[in-house]
Design an enzyme around this catalytic site. Sequence first.
Site, mmCIF file in Angstrom:
data_model
loop_
_atom_site.group_PDB
_atom_site.id
_atom_site.type_symbol
_atom_site.label_atom_id
_atom_site.label_comp_id
_atom_site.label_asym_id
_atom_site.label_seq_id
_atom_site.Cartn_x
_atom_site.Cartn_y
_atom_site.Cartn_z
ATOM 1 N N SER A 100 0.862 -1.184 0.000
ATOM 2 C CA SER A 100 0.000 0.000 0.000
ATOM 3 C C SER A 100 0.891 1.224 0.000
ATOM 4 O O SER A 100 1.825 1.319 0.800
ATOM 5 C CB SER A 100 -0.871 0.007 1.255
ATOM 6 O OG SER A 100 -1.293 1.334 1.535
ATOM 7 N N HIS B 83 -1.775 -1.752 -3.767
ATOM 8 C CA HIS B 83 -2.998 -1.458 -3.010
ATOM 9 C C HIS B 83 -3.138 0.058 -2.882
ATOM 10 O O HIS B 83 -2.214 0.734 -2.417
ATOM 11 C CB HIS B 83 -2.884 -2.121 -1.636
ATOM 12 C CG HIS B 83 -4.080 -1.952 -0.766
ATOM 13 N ND1 HIS B 83 -5.227 -2.692 -0.902
ATOM 14 C CD2 HIS B 83 -4.302 -1.121 0.292
ATOM 15 C CE1 HIS B 83 -6.105 -2.346 0.027
ATOM 16 N NE2 HIS B 83 -5.572 -1.391 0.762
ATOM 17 N N ASP C 93 -5.294 3.223 -1.405
ATOM 18 C CA ASP C 93 -6.238 3.588 -0.358
ATOM 19 C C ASP C 93 -6.864 4.954 -0.624
ATOM 20 O O ASP C 93 -6.253 5.989 -0.377
ATOM 21 C CB ASP C 93 -5.515 3.617 0.994
ATOM 22 C CG ASP C 93 -5.120 2.231 1.457
ATOM 23 O OD1 ASP C 93 -6.012 1.386 1.605
ATOM 24 O OD2 ASP C 93 -3.903 1.998 1.651
ATOM 25 N N MET D 260 -9.462 7.630 0.465
ATOM 26 C CA MET D 260 -10.218 8.021 1.669
ATOM 27 C C MET D 260 -10.849 9.390 1.446
ATOM 28 O O MET D 260 -10.238 10.269 0.833
ATOM 29 C CB MET D 260 -9.276 8.107 2.874
ATOM 30 C CG MET D 260 -8.479 6.842 3.129
ATOM 31 S SD MET D 260 -7.544 6.994 4.673
ATOM 32 C CE MET D 260 -6.573 5.486 4.629
ATOM 33 N N HIS E 251 -8.963 0.316 -2.730
ATOM 34 C CA HIS E 251 -9.676 0.199 -1.446
ATOM 35 C C HIS E 251 -10.425 1.503 -1.229
ATOM 36 O O HIS E 251 -9.844 2.514 -0.847
ATOM 37 C CB HIS E 251 -8.641 -0.066 -0.342
ATOM 38 C CG HIS E 251 -9.241 -0.273 1.003
ATOM 39 N ND1 HIS E 251 -8.470 -0.395 2.144
ATOM 40 C CD2 HIS E 251 -10.534 -0.392 1.414
ATOM 41 C CE1 HIS E 251 -9.270 -0.586 3.187
ATOM 42 N NE2 HIS E 251 -10.521 -0.573 2.773
ATOM 43 N N MET F 279 -12.395 3.744 0.796
ATOM 44 C CA MET F 279 -12.844 4.081 2.150
ATOM 45 C C MET F 279 -13.602 5.392 2.054
ATOM 46 O O MET F 279 -13.136 6.460 2.483
ATOM 47 C CB MET F 279 -11.643 4.175 3.097
ATOM 48 C CG MET F 279 -11.148 2.814 3.555
ATOM 49 S SD MET F 279 -9.489 2.882 4.235
ATOM 50 C CE MET F 279 -8.538 2.892 2.724
ATOM 51 N N MET G 258 -10.351 -6.129 7.648
ATOM 52 C CA MET G 258 -9.520 -5.061 8.209
ATOM 53 C C MET G 258 -9.021 -5.503 9.575
ATOM 54 O O MET G 258 -9.825 -5.827 10.466
ATOM 55 C CB MET G 258 -10.325 -3.762 8.366
ATOM 56 C CG MET G 258 -10.813 -3.125 7.073
ATOM 57 S SD MET G 258 -9.517 -2.735 5.885
ATOM 58 C CE MET G 258 -8.464 -1.642 6.838
ATOM 59 N N ASP H 28 -5.810 -6.512 5.706
ATOM 60 C CA ASP H 28 -5.311 -5.149 5.572
ATOM 61 C C ASP H 28 -5.129 -4.530 6.956
ATOM 62 O O ASP H 28 -6.106 -4.343 7.687
ATOM 63 C CB ASP H 28 -6.292 -4.323 4.739
ATOM 64 C CG ASP H 28 -5.759 -2.926 4.421
ATOM 65 O OD1 ASP H 28 -4.592 -2.635 4.765
ATOM 66 O OD2 ASP H 28 -6.513 -2.130 3.818
HETATM 67 C C1 DX5 Z 1 -5.460 1.925 6.264
HETATM 68 C C2 DX5 Z 1 -5.296 1.295 4.926
HETATM 69 C C3 DX5 Z 1 -4.200 0.317 4.816
HETATM 70 C C4 DX5 Z 1 -2.841 0.828 5.239
HETATM 71 C C5 DX5 Z 1 -2.075 -0.318 5.780
HETATM 72 O O1 DX5 Z 1 -6.742 2.380 6.491
HETATM 73 O O2 DX5 Z 1 -6.465 0.652 4.479
HETATM 74 O O3 DX5 Z 1 -4.143 -0.236 3.505
HETATM 75 O O4 DX5 Z 1 -2.099 1.404 4.225
HETATM 76 O O5 DX5 Z 1 -0.876 0.151 6.288
HETATM 77 P P1 DX5 Z 1 0.019 -0.773 7.224
HETATM 78 O O6 DX5 Z 1 0.394 -1.979 6.432
HETATM 79 O O7 DX5 Z 1 1.151 0.092 7.589
HETATM 80 O O8 DX5 Z 1 -0.853 -1.147 8.408
HETATM 81 ZN ZN ZN Z 2 -6.227 -0.437 2.533
#
Ligand code: DX5
Ligand code: ZN
Length: 227
Positions: free
Chosen positions: A15, A40, A42, A44, A73, A75, A143, A181
């Site tokens: 990610s 990956h 993210d 948000m 992903h 969010m 998660m 994740d």
């Molecule tokens: C957080 C993200 C993750 C995040 C994971 O909300 O969905 O994908 O990047 O990061 P690490 O691997 O550092 O926990």
């Molecule tokens: Zn994620």
Amino acid sequence: MGTIGTMPAVRLAPSILTADFGRLADEVKAAEAGGADLLHLDVMDGRFVPVITFGRTLVETLRKVTTLPFDLHLMVVEPERHVEAFADIVDTINVHIEVSPHVNRTIDTIRKAGRRAGVCLNPGTPLSAIEETLPDVDQVMVMTINPGWGGQQMIREQLDKVRRVRASLDAIGSGADIMIDGGVKRENAAECAAAGASILVCGSSVFNDRSEPADNLAALRAALGGS
Ligand code: DX5
Ligand code: ZN
């Protein structure tokens, strides 16, 4: 997938959330050269989670610097409103069940666009919330942190949910992937695989760990027994 006694092949999905955005293209290329299987991403919105990250413009930019499959992903609230904006540049679109009252319709939209569909569960969301959806998904994302930030510590109790997802998928004969994740590190990667995960998201353990992304990925791979 996998047989008792052997470790199934597990894919690693770095990610970019905690990568150095000032040199993001190089970070992504380093992960690709280091043997990442997926990237990956993210997204948000500052509503479903407190933070705002990035949208299509950045994903489009990254599409030009790597051939890695993109695992998106979302969010965001009302994720169905954003499927179209990403469908032509990503491979998998993951939506959260907590903000998807009509999740089957959203999954249908993703699949009709020719993309893989994933459904995500926050730590506080029971597996029963997606029970009726399991036959229709290509992957389930468990998660193991409360989403919003990288670098958090894994909530290990969630691995029990992973085991139950695996059992539920096996019971209906589904070969859907299970993705973990949050907080994946070389110290817990093997345990994640043993619980039934087939894809591990790894953010800080690739971009902010002891070494360069390639070495960090190699350490994760070694922790998985070279699978
Ligand atoms: C957080 C993200 C993750 C995040 C994971 O909300 O969905 O994908 O990047 O990061 P690490 O691997 O550092 O926990
Ligand atoms: Zn994620």
